[in-house]
Design a protein around this motif. Structure first.
Motif, short mmCIF file in Angstrom:
data_model
loop_
_atom_site.label_atom_id
_atom_site.label_comp_id
_atom_site.label_asym_id
_atom_site.label_seq_id
_atom_site.Cartn_x
_atom_site.Cartn_y
_atom_site.Cartn_z
N LEU A 1 0.84 -1.18 0.00
CA LEU A 1 0.00 0.00 0.00
C LEU A 1 0.88 1.24 0.00
CD1 LEU A 1 -2.72 -1.05 2.61
CD2 LEU A 1 -2.94 -1.00 0.12
N PRO A 2 0.40 2.36 -0.53
CA PRO A 2 1.20 3.59 -0.53
C PRO A 2 1.62 3.96 0.89
CG PRO A 2 -0.73 3.84 -1.93
CD PRO A 2 -0.90 2.54 -1.20
N HIS A 3 2.86 4.34 1.05
CA HIS A 3 3.35 4.74 2.35
C HIS A 3 4.49 5.75 2.18
CE1 HIS A 3 5.76 1.26 1.10
NE2 HIS A 3 6.75 1.75 1.84
N GLU A 4 4.71 6.53 3.21
CA GLU A 4 5.71 7.58 3.16
C GLU A 4 7.07 7.04 3.58
OE1 GLU A 4 6.27 12.28 4.49
OE2 GLU A 4 4.61 11.07 5.31
N ILE A 5 8.11 7.52 2.91
CA ILE A 5 9.49 7.18 3.25
C ILE A 5 10.12 8.39 3.92
CG2 ILE A 5 11.73 6.43 2.40
CD1 ILE A 5 9.54 4.36 2.09
N THR A 6 10.72 8.18 5.07
CA THR A 6 11.40 9.25 5.80
C THR A 6 12.81 8.81 6.17
OG1 THR A 6 10.72 8.52 8.02
CG2 THR A 6 9.17 9.90 6.79
N CYS A 7 13.54 9.70 6.82
CA CYS A 7 14.90 9.37 7.26
C CYS A 7 14.90 8.26 8.30
CB CYS A 7 15.58 10.61 7.83
SG CYS A 7 15.84 11.91 6.62
N GLU A 8 13.74 8.04 8.94
CA GLU A 8 13.65 7.02 9.97
C GLU A 8 13.19 5.67 9.43
OE1 GLU A 8 14.82 7.89 12.85
OE2 GLU A 8 15.07 9.94 12.10
N SER A 9 12.91 5.60 8.14
CA SER A 9 12.44 4.35 7.55
C SER A 9 13.52 3.28 7.60
CB SER A 9 12.01 4.58 6.09
OG SER A 9 10.93 5.49 6.01
N ASP A 10 13.07 2.04 7.60
CA ASP A 10 14.00 0.91 7.61
C ASP A 10 14.73 0.85 6.27
OD1 ASP A 10 15.35 -1.45 7.93
OD2 ASP A 10 13.57 -2.74 7.85
N THR A 11 16.04 0.99 6.30
CA THR A 11 16.81 1.02 5.06
C THR A 11 16.79 -0.30 4.31
OG1 THR A 11 18.83 0.47 6.30
CG2 THR A 11 18.36 2.80 5.92
N HIS A 12 16.42 -1.39 5.00
CA HIS A 12 16.36 -2.69 4.34
C HIS A 12 15.04 -2.90 3.60
CE1 HIS A 12 20.12 -4.28 5.91
NE2 HIS A 12 19.81 -3.75 7.07
N SER A 13 14.08 -2.00 3.80
CA SER A 13 12.78 -2.15 3.16
C SER A 13 12.57 -1.19 2.00
CB SER A 13 11.67 -1.95 4.20
OG SER A 13 11.70 -0.63 4.71
N PRO B 1 7.57 15.68 0.83
CA PRO B 1 7.31 14.28 1.20
C PRO B 1 7.58 13.33 0.05
CG PRO B 1 5.26 15.48 0.92
CD PRO B 1 6.35 16.50 0.87
N VAL B 2 8.08 12.16 0.40
CA VAL B 2 8.38 11.11 -0.58
C VAL B 2 7.51 9.91 -0.26
CG1 VAL B 2 10.15 9.60 -1.55
CG2 VAL B 2 10.75 11.93 -0.83
N TRP B 3 6.67 9.53 -1.22
CA TRP B 3 5.77 8.38 -1.03
C TRP B 3 6.07 7.33 -2.08
CZ3 TRP B 3 1.01 7.66 1.94
CH2 TRP B 3 0.90 8.57 3.00
N VAL B 4 5.91 6.08 -1.67
CA VAL B 4 6.19 4.95 -2.55
C VAL B 4 5.01 4.00 -2.54
CG1 VAL B 4 7.33 3.64 -0.71
CG2 VAL B 4 7.90 3.15 -3.08
N GLY B 5 4.78 3.36 -3.68
CA GLY B 5 3.68 2.41 -3.78
C GLY B 5 3.68 1.73 -5.13
N SER B 6 2.97 0.63 -5.24
CA SER B 6 2.91 -0.12 -6.50
C SER B 6 2.06 0.60 -7.54
CB SER B 6 2.36 -1.52 -6.25
OG SER B 6 3.13 -2.20 -5.29
N ASP B 7 1.03 1.31 -7.09
CA ASP B 7 0.11 2.02 -7.97
C ASP B 7 0.40 3.52 -7.86
OD1 ASP B 7 -2.08 3.40 -9.11
OD2 ASP B 7 -3.43 1.73 -8.70
N ARG B 8 0.91 4.12 -8.93
CA ARG B 8 1.30 5.53 -8.87
C ARG B 8 0.13 6.46 -8.58
NH1 ARG B 8 4.56 3.55 -13.15
NH2 ARG B 8 6.80 3.75 -12.75
N ILE B 9 -1.02 6.18 -9.16
CA ILE B 9 -2.18 7.05 -8.94
C ILE B 9 -2.65 6.97 -7.50
CG2 ILE B 9 -4.60 7.42 -9.58
CD1 ILE B 9 -3.87 6.56 -12.41
N ALA B 10 -2.74 5.76 -6.97
CA ALA B 10 -3.13 5.60 -5.57
C ALA B 10 -2.11 6.25 -4.65
CB ALA B 10 -3.29 4.11 -5.24
N THR B 11 -0.84 6.14 -5.01
CA THR B 11 0.21 6.75 -4.20
C THR B 11 0.09 8.27 -4.21
OG1 THR B 11 1.69 4.90 -4.74
CG2 THR B 11 2.70 6.90 -3.86
N ALA B 12 -0.21 8.84 -5.37
CA ALA B 12 -0.37 10.29 -5.47
C ALA B 12 -1.54 10.77 -4.63
CB ALA B 12 -0.56 10.70 -6.93
N HIS B 13 -2.67 10.06 -4.69
CA HIS B 13 -3.84 10.45 -3.89
C HIS B 13 -3.54 10.33 -2.40
CE1 HIS B 13 -6.73 11.30 -6.99
NE2 HIS B 13 -6.56 10.10 -7.58
N ALA B 14 -2.80 9.29 -2.01
CA ALA B 14 -2.46 9.11 -0.60
C ALA B 14 -1.56 10.25 -0.12
CB ALA B 14 -1.79 7.76 -0.39
#
Length: 336
Positions: free
Chosen positions: A94-106, A123-136
């Motif tokens: 699912l779309p989720h935000e990546i921060t400096c505290e994120s697990d570097t192995h994930s 903000p930097v967000w990552v997800g499999s579906d770009r449109i869903a990620t943008a809305h999130a």
């Protein structure tokens, strides 16, 4: 040496078998774009401006420095950008935000690098579906008025207002000149004249007729300075390491660049190159015999929790003529 260096930069009997697949792939991309242009396939228009940045080649390493340059410029101009990028993991998330505290192995190194530099300002967000990620992203950060899509040249389902394509001559982007899977190209060179904005880095190995391309802007990548991973405020010139017992540790994604750096800067170093997207361990970066250890910034940041004071990060910064920024700002103003 990466497997792709042996495969995408030459012609072998295997390429004659794969060439028909590349031709079909090119035809499929053209048909797909036509279907979206004729509105046979539905596309999605976001409530904010969308800037898409992608590279002509799967091997292009200049896209991330360009993206960071663009973020800094937009913020300076008063815009509030957000970045979306595709999740490259095997498991759809699912779309989720990546921060400096994120697990570097994930998360992959380039995405973590974006989060490290942008922090709260973008903000930097990552997800499999770009449109869903943008809305999130827009739901969590309604203040954002620009979405920068990292990649997605052929993802026509998401409408883009500005398209920026990078061509990195220094990374031998064209390879054997064939489309994937027979070569490294994502797009036929003849179609570059239809691109919105082209940004080139380095000079081609062989003279090329670029008169049929669209308007191009020259980018230079600087790698003159390094900083200590544990104490980022401490910075030094790369040339300061000439007379030290130096080791350079990298994954295969950056090995060519690191080797060129050694040659260009006159560094006498031992180069340790690991597999693509390698997850480094303690013993691989803590080398007692070394006076200093250099790593590409995206690799070094992933090793911060394992680092000692010998580890230095080598960033790449983009320098581009202000004309490109003026063109982008003008396009953004025309969209509003």
């Amino acid at each position: 040496m990466k497997l792709s260096d042996l495969y995408w930069y030459r012609i072998t009997p295997l390429h004659f078998l794969l060439w028909p697949i590349s031709v079909l792939y090119g035809f499929f991309l053209t048909l797909k774009k036509l279907c979206y242009w004729l509105e046979i396939l539905p596309s999605v228009k976001l409530p904010v401006t969308v800037i898409m940045i992608d590279s002509i080649s799967v091997e292009d390493g200049s896209k991330t420095p360009l993206l960071l340059w663009l973020v800094d410029c937009l913020i300076t101009q008063g815009y509030r950008p957000g970045i979306i990028t595709r999740d490259n993991s095997d498991r759809p998330n699912l779309p989720h935000e990546i921060t400096c505290e994120s697990d570097t192995h994930s998360v992959d190194g380039k995405t973590f690098l974006l989060a490290h530099h942008c922090r709260a300002s973008c903000p930097v967000w990552v997800g499999s579906d770009r449109i869903a990620t943008a809305h999130a992203l827009l739901s969590a950060h309604p203040e954002c008025n620009i979405i920068i899509c990292n990649g997605g040249m052929h993802y026509y389902q998401l409408e883009r207002d500005v398209e920026i394509i990078t061509v990195d001559f220094s990374a031998h982007s064209f390879g054997n000149g064939l489309l994937v899977p027979a070569g490294p190209l994502r797009i036929n060179l003849n179609q570059l004249k239809k691109s919105d904005i082209l940004v080139t880095n380095g000079k081609p190995d062989h003279p090329r007729d670029m008169s049929k391309w669209g308007k191009t802007y020259i980018m230079q990548l600087a790698d003159e300075m390094v900083y200590n991973v544990l104490k980022p405020e401490i910075q030094q010139s790369v040339s300061c390491f000439k007379n030290k017992h130096l080791h350079i540790v990298t994954d295969a994604n950056n090995s060519r660049w690191c080797f060129d750096l050694m040659q260009n800067k006159g560094l006498h170093a031992k180069l340790h190159s690991y597999a693509e997207n390698h997850r480094f361990s303690q013993h691989e970066i803590n080398l007692p015999e070394a006076d200093a250890i250099l790593m590409p910034e995206e690799n070094a940041l992933q090793c911060k929790k394992l680092a000692n004071d010998k580890l230095w990060a080598l960033p790449r910064k983009a320098w581009i003529n202000n004309e490109l920024l003026e063109i982008i700002i003008k396009k953004l103003e025309n969209k509003n």
